[in-house]
Design an enzyme around this catalytic site. Sequence first.
Site, PDB file in Angstrom:
ATOM      1  N   THR A 152       6.665  -2.156  -6.551  1.00 52.72           N
ATOM      2  CA  THR A 152       6.079  -2.921  -5.440  1.00 52.72           C
ATOM      3  C   THR A 152       6.519  -2.124  -4.200  1.00 52.72           C
ATOM      4  OG1 THR A 152       6.353  -4.868  -6.215  1.00 52.72           O
ATOM      5  CG2 THR A 152       6.333  -4.922  -3.711  1.00 52.72           C
ATOM      6  N   HIS A 193       3.945   0.655  -4.103  1.00 58.00           N
ATOM      7  CA  HIS A 193       2.633   0.249  -3.465  1.00 58.00           C
ATOM      8  C   HIS A 193       2.690   0.388  -1.820  1.00 58.00           C
ATOM      9  CE1 HIS A 193       0.532  -1.075  -6.965  1.00 58.00           C
ATOM     10  NE2 HIS A 193       1.470  -1.774  -7.456  1.00 58.00           N
TER      11      HIS A 193
END
Length: 342
Positions: free
Chosen positions: A41, A44
């Site tokens: 995450t 990202h």
Amino acid sequence: MKGLVKKISAPGLWMENLPIPSHVKDDEVLIKTIKTSICGTDVHIYKWDAWAQKNVPVPLVIGHEFIGEIAEFGKNVKGFKIGERVCGEGHIVCNQCPNCRMGRKHVCMHTKGLGYHISGCFAEYFVLPAENVFSLPPSISDDLGAIFDPYGNAVHTTLAFNLIGEDVLITGAGPIGIMAAAIAKQAGARHIVITDVNDYRLDLARTMGVSHAINVNRESLDNFMQSLGIKYGFTVGLEMSGHPDGLKTLTEKIRHGGNIALLGILPPATSIDWNLVIFKMLTLKGIYGREIFSTWYQMVHLLEIGLNLAPIITHHFSVDNFEKGFEVMLSGQSGKVILDWV
């Protein structure tokens, strides 16, 4: 204090000099960070892809995988002491929705994520609700404590269905998929097969004790199943890749009446042959995070009875060299990457 901040709506992160949180609320804990781990995450957010642009407010301190020690706590906080070593649940729940009130906080309808919805742990100090703090026994190292969040994802997914004596297919040999394979072995599965197209990750899985790691670009899964005597298909599937081909493989290779747990985040328009699901009577279960806090106690107990996750941590960097940590993550040639804060 130092903090890693998504400062503007653009690729990258910025090391900023931030004030130490000075107002700890009555039910909160101030944590001094020891180590953090870089999650997919966080990558990202670093790349600032479409998902991050849609979900992450700017500016924001990112990060949600950590180990630290308690520096201060509010007047209503009980059961902790200054200097205590802790990690914590990164899903901040509302405590008001029907699921929370029924004790099913892992399916809170208003969950906020540490480090991507609200200010995170990639800082020398950060604040967390006391109910989210989890104390670690001395037997668990700082490195392992820093990866309890993704380890918990692996435990929650892997133990979603009974595994004793079962044949398990895992699609995706990222760090969570590899940990899932080790957990499945510890939990009593018969045959465990993990698939990927990344040879580094498959070799890492073998280092973790996974004997059946297949590069599906070169090897036939059908032939491998035949060599293991898996005649009718796997009984349990774990989708860890987030790739449509992973889900397709599972619906095809799981036997009639089998179970599939899905943790990998698939593209929104992913298609699936629903006839296979219906006529094979497959059960699909989505997994998000960890059960609060039953998964956490399972995590500790699995380590205490011999689960070895140490090889999954492949790189350490000082937080001052955080860019190198993200470069290694982006290369695909790593397991878990740790940033040292002290």
